[in-house]
Design a protein around this motif. Structure first.
Motif, mmCIF file in Angstrom:
data_model
loop_
_atom_site.group_PDB
_atom_site.id
_atom_site.type_symbol
_atom_site.label_atom_id
_atom_site.label_comp_id
_atom_site.label_asym_id
_atom_site.label_seq_id
_atom_site.Cartn_x
_atom_site.Cartn_y
_atom_site.Cartn_z
ATOM 1 N N PRO A 176 -16.067 2.305 1.335
ATOM 2 C CA PRO A 176 -15.779 2.436 -0.098
ATOM 3 C C PRO A 176 -14.683 3.455 -0.395
ATOM 4 C CG PRO A 176 -18.137 2.695 0.325
ATOM 5 C CD PRO A 176 -17.452 2.616 1.652
ATOM 6 N N ALA A 177 -14.456 4.411 0.495
ATOM 7 C CA ALA A 177 -13.412 5.416 0.283
ATOM 8 C C ALA A 177 -12.016 4.798 0.324
ATOM 9 C CB ALA A 177 -13.529 6.524 1.326
ATOM 10 N N ASN A 178 -11.880 3.620 0.933
ATOM 11 C CA ASN A 178 -10.585 2.941 1.012
ATOM 12 C C ASN A 178 -10.329 2.029 -0.177
ATOM 13 O OD1 ASN A 178 -9.947 4.127 3.468
ATOM 14 N ND2 ASN A 178 -10.897 2.500 4.648
ATOM 15 N N TRP A 179 -11.241 1.986 -1.117
ATOM 16 C CA TRP A 179 -11.091 1.138 -2.313
ATOM 17 C C TRP A 179 -11.134 2.016 -3.550
ATOM 18 C CZ3 TRP A 179 -9.777 -3.824 -1.792
ATOM 19 C CH2 TRP A 179 -9.979 -4.406 -0.542
ATOM 20 N N LYS A 180 -9.977 2.229 -4.154
ATOM 21 C CA LYS A 180 -9.892 3.040 -5.363
ATOM 22 C C LYS A 180 -10.318 2.196 -6.553
ATOM 23 C CE LYS A 180 -8.209 6.279 -2.872
ATOM 24 N NZ LYS A 180 -9.111 7.228 -2.317
ATOM 25 N N TYR B 62 -6.478 1.334 -0.463
ATOM 26 C CA TYR B 62 -5.641 2.486 -0.186
ATOM 27 C C TYR B 62 -6.088 3.103 1.130
ATOM 28 C CZ TYR B 62 -2.881 6.681 -1.103
ATOM 29 O OH TYR B 62 -1.954 7.690 -1.031
ATOM 30 N N ASN B 63 -5.364 2.780 2.217
ATOM 31 C CA ASN B 63 -5.718 3.282 3.539
ATOM 32 C C ASN B 63 -4.440 3.585 4.301
ATOM 33 O OD1 ASN B 63 -6.636 3.821 6.092
ATOM 34 N ND2 ASN B 63 -7.852 1.990 6.291
ATOM 35 N N LYS B 64 -4.146 4.866 4.512
ATOM 36 C CA LYS B 64 -2.925 5.279 5.201
ATOM 37 C C LYS B 64 -2.904 4.862 6.667
ATOM 38 C CE LYS B 64 -2.045 9.172 2.175
ATOM 39 N NZ LYS B 64 -1.839 10.601 2.036
ATOM 40 N N GLU B 65 -4.059 4.663 7.268
ATOM 41 C CA GLU B 65 -4.122 4.277 8.679
ATOM 42 C C GLU B 65 -3.839 2.791 8.896
ATOM 43 O OE1 GLU B 65 -7.462 6.066 10.955
ATOM 44 O OE2 GLU B 65 -8.085 6.725 8.960
ATOM 45 N N ASP B 66 -4.003 1.990 7.887
ATOM 46 C CA ASP B 66 -3.865 0.538 7.993
ATOM 47 C C ASP B 66 -2.415 0.132 7.724
ATOM 48 O OD1 ASP B 66 -4.172 -2.186 8.009
ATOM 49 O OD2 ASP B 66 -5.868 -2.205 6.628
ATOM 50 N N ASN B 67 -1.766 -0.464 8.711
ATOM 51 C CA ASN B 67 -0.357 -0.839 8.579
ATOM 52 C C ASN B 67 -0.155 -2.280 8.127
ATOM 53 O OD1 ASN B 67 0.753 1.642 9.325
ATOM 54 N ND2 ASN B 67 0.416 1.189 11.482
ATOM 55 N N PRO C 208 -7.082 -8.308 3.563
ATOM 56 C CA PRO C 208 -7.937 -9.125 2.705
ATOM 57 C C PRO C 208 -8.514 -8.323 1.541
ATOM 58 C CG PRO C 208 -8.995 -8.734 4.825
ATOM 59 C CD PRO C 208 -7.633 -8.135 4.897
ATOM 60 N N LYS C 209 -8.773 -9.029 0.440
ATOM 61 C CA LYS C 209 -9.399 -8.388 -0.718
ATOM 62 C C LYS C 209 -10.812 -7.962 -0.356
ATOM 63 C CE LYS C 209 -6.861 -10.428 -4.486
ATOM 64 N NZ LYS C 209 -6.946 -10.904 -5.835
ATOM 65 N N ALA D 231 -1.319 2.452 0.012
ATOM 66 C CA ALA D 231 -0.953 3.629 0.796
ATOM 67 C C ALA D 231 0.212 3.329 1.735
ATOM 68 C CB ALA D 231 -2.153 4.117 1.604
ATOM 69 N N ASN D 232 0.646 2.078 1.797
ATOM 70 C CA ASN D 232 1.703 1.665 2.707
ATOM 71 C C ASN D 232 2.925 1.261 1.890
ATOM 72 O OD1 ASN D 232 3.359 0.379 4.563
ATOM 73 N ND2 ASN D 232 1.723 -0.787 5.513
ATOM 74 N N TRP D 233 4.014 2.018 2.000
ATOM 75 C CA TRP D 233 5.205 1.737 1.200
ATOM 76 C C TRP D 233 5.789 0.373 1.524
ATOM 77 C CZ3 TRP D 233 9.971 0.821 3.255
ATOM 78 C CH2 TRP D 233 10.184 1.191 4.581
ATOM 79 N N LYS D 234 5.635 -0.090 2.772
ATOM 80 C CA LYS D 234 6.149 -1.412 3.137
ATOM 81 C C LYS D 234 5.387 -2.513 2.402
ATOM 82 C CE LYS D 234 7.443 0.084 7.749
ATOM 83 N NZ LYS D 234 7.123 -0.055 9.170
ATOM 84 N N SER D 235 4.111 -2.301 2.203
ATOM 85 C CA SER D 235 3.287 -3.258 1.481
ATOM 86 C C SER D 235 3.707 -3.339 0.019
ATOM 87 C CB SER D 235 1.818 -2.851 1.598
ATOM 88 O OG SER D 235 0.978 -3.739 0.936
#
Length: 73
Positions: free
Chosen positions: A16-20, A26-31, A36-37, A49-53
């Motif tokens: 749940p911490a990765n879902w604002k 929002y997960n900085k570790e996930d590239n 998926p939703k 959390a990924n600028w490329k995304s």
């Protein structure tokens, strides 16, 4: 960079911490550009959390707007 295991991806997805606000991933570790939703069968979301995304989303959205702008009625 090593590709995360399926177990790690599932752990990130369920955390749940990765879902604002319960909806925004929002997960900085996930590239991944489009993970998926929260309810996976509903499609994909962007990782804020990924600028490329975010860039990929802006490009895709802009392309759709350009196509709609030039569409003949």
């Amino acid at each position: 960079m090593n590709k995360p295991s399926q177990e790690t991806l599932e752990k990130w997805h369920k955390d749940p911490a990765n879902w604002k606000w319960g909806s925004f991933y929002y997960n900085k570790e996930d590239n991944r550009l489009f993970p998926p939703k929260r309810i996976a069968w509903m499609g994909w979301t962007i990782n804020f959390a990924n600028w490329k995304s975010i860039l990929a989303f802006v490009i895709l959205f802009s392309a759709i707007l350009v196509l709609l702008w030039f569409k003949k009625p």
